[in-house]
Design a protein around this motif. Structure first.
Motif, PDB file in Angstrom:
ATOM      1  N   VAL A 222       0.246 -10.112   5.799  1.00 41.20           N
ATOM      2  CA  VAL A 222       0.842  -8.923   6.408  1.00 41.20           C
ATOM      3  C   VAL A 222       0.264  -8.769   7.803  1.00 41.20           C
ATOM      4  N   TYR A 223       1.071  -8.223   8.690  1.00 43.87           N
ATOM      5  CA  TYR A 223       0.554  -7.642   9.914  1.00 43.87           C
ATOM      6  C   TYR A 223       0.177  -6.220   9.525  1.00 43.87           C
ATOM      7  N   ALA A 224      -1.062  -5.842   9.752  1.00 51.65           N
ATOM      8  CA  ALA A 224      -1.516  -4.486   9.423  1.00 51.65           C
ATOM      9  C   ALA A 224      -1.021  -3.544  10.523  1.00 51.65           C
ATOM     10  N   LEU A 225       0.201  -3.072  10.376  1.00 49.47           N
ATOM     11  CA  LEU A 225       0.860  -2.306  11.437  1.00 49.47           C
ATOM     12  C   LEU A 225       0.078  -1.098  11.940  1.00 49.47           C
ATOM     13  N   PRO A 226      -0.591  -0.323  11.081  1.00 52.65           N
ATOM     14  CA  PRO A 226      -1.271   0.858  11.614  1.00 52.65           C
ATOM     15  C   PRO A 226      -2.369   0.565  12.637  1.00 52.65           C
ATOM     16  N   VAL A 227      -2.857  -0.669  12.696  1.00 54.74           N
ATOM     17  CA  VAL A 227      -3.917  -0.968  13.671  1.00 54.74           C
ATOM     18  C   VAL A 227      -3.391  -1.706  14.898  1.00 54.74           C
ATOM     19  N   HIS A 228      -2.067  -1.827  15.012  1.00 56.47           N
ATOM     20  CA  HIS A 228      -1.459  -2.537  16.135  1.00 56.47           C
ATOM     21  C   HIS A 228      -0.453  -1.645  16.849  1.00 56.47           C
ATOM     22  N   HIS A 229      -0.215  -1.963  18.091  1.00 56.87           N
ATOM     23  CA  HIS A 229       0.875  -1.319  18.807  1.00 56.87           C
ATOM     24  C   HIS A 229       2.162  -2.033  18.405  1.00 56.87           C
ATOM     25  N   PRO A 230       3.171  -1.292  17.960  1.00 56.53           N
ATOM     26  CA  PRO A 230       4.401  -1.925  17.447  1.00 56.53           C
ATOM     27  C   PRO A 230       5.087  -2.851  18.448  1.00 56.53           C
ATOM     28  N   LEU A 231       5.110  -2.487  19.714  1.00 59.38           N
ATOM     29  CA  LEU A 231       5.758  -3.338  20.708  1.00 59.38           C
ATOM     30  C   LEU A 231       5.022  -4.661  20.857  1.00 59.38           C
ATOM     31  N   ARG A 232       3.698  -4.608  20.814  1.00 53.19           N
ATOM     32  CA  ARG A 232       2.909  -5.842  20.924  1.00 53.19           C
ATOM     33  C   ARG A 232       3.197  -6.779  19.745  1.00 53.19           C
TER      34      ARG A 232
END
Length: 152
Positions: free
Chosen positions: A84-94
């Motif tokens: 998984v990409y852990a979305l809450p710790v990343h900027h969605p656009l990045r």
């Protein structure tokens, strides 16, 4: 790797990896792991997935897109992606831009998964807290999916 059963069903096998830390220097460790992944490609495995972990020896790929780009360049048919990409710790656009770039670099072999992350005790280091975590994944997914739809 594919195995055909007598009833017409075919099973495909893949690898899930944590990139656990060992005592090799990291450069040598990554090179060794990439050579193993090349062997998976030659051996006919269907896919390779890597875990995203932060601040732990369980995962030496805290930026999975960087590791996956090396896989894209060193394999020819193996599908690959993050567990998984852990979305809450990343900027969605990045994340969206990295996914698009990886998909092009690999000729469409990227597989993606999204999640909120599993080790909540590590969230304070990212500015997130377990208390607001329950809202962070839906918010991150909403933001990510809006950007994905706007790029069509």
């Amino acid at each position: 790797m594919r195995v055909s059963r007598g009833d017409g069903m075919t099973l495909e096998f893949g690898i899930f990896d944590h990139l656990d830390r060992n005592d090799l220097p990291l450069r040598d460790y990554y090179e060794q792991r990439l050579k193993v992944i090349e062997a998976f490609d030659r051996s006919g495995f269907y896919a390779y997935h890597v875990a995203e972990h932060h601040f732990t020896p369980l995962g030496m790929a805290p930026s999975p897109s960087v590791f996956l780009s090396a896989i894209a360049q060193r394999t020819t048919r193996l599908r690959f992606g993050t567990f998984v990409y852990a979305l809450p710790v990343h900027h969605p656009l990045r994340v969206l831009e990295e996914i698009c770039m990886l998909d092009h670099l690999s000729g469409g072999r990227l597989e993606i998964g999204f999640g909120r992350g599993s080790v909540r005790s590590r969230f304070p280091t990212t500015g997130k807290t377990p208390r607001n975590d329950s809202r962070s994944m839906p918010n991150a997914w909403s933001s990510f999916s809006r950007r994905l739809q706007s790029t069509r």
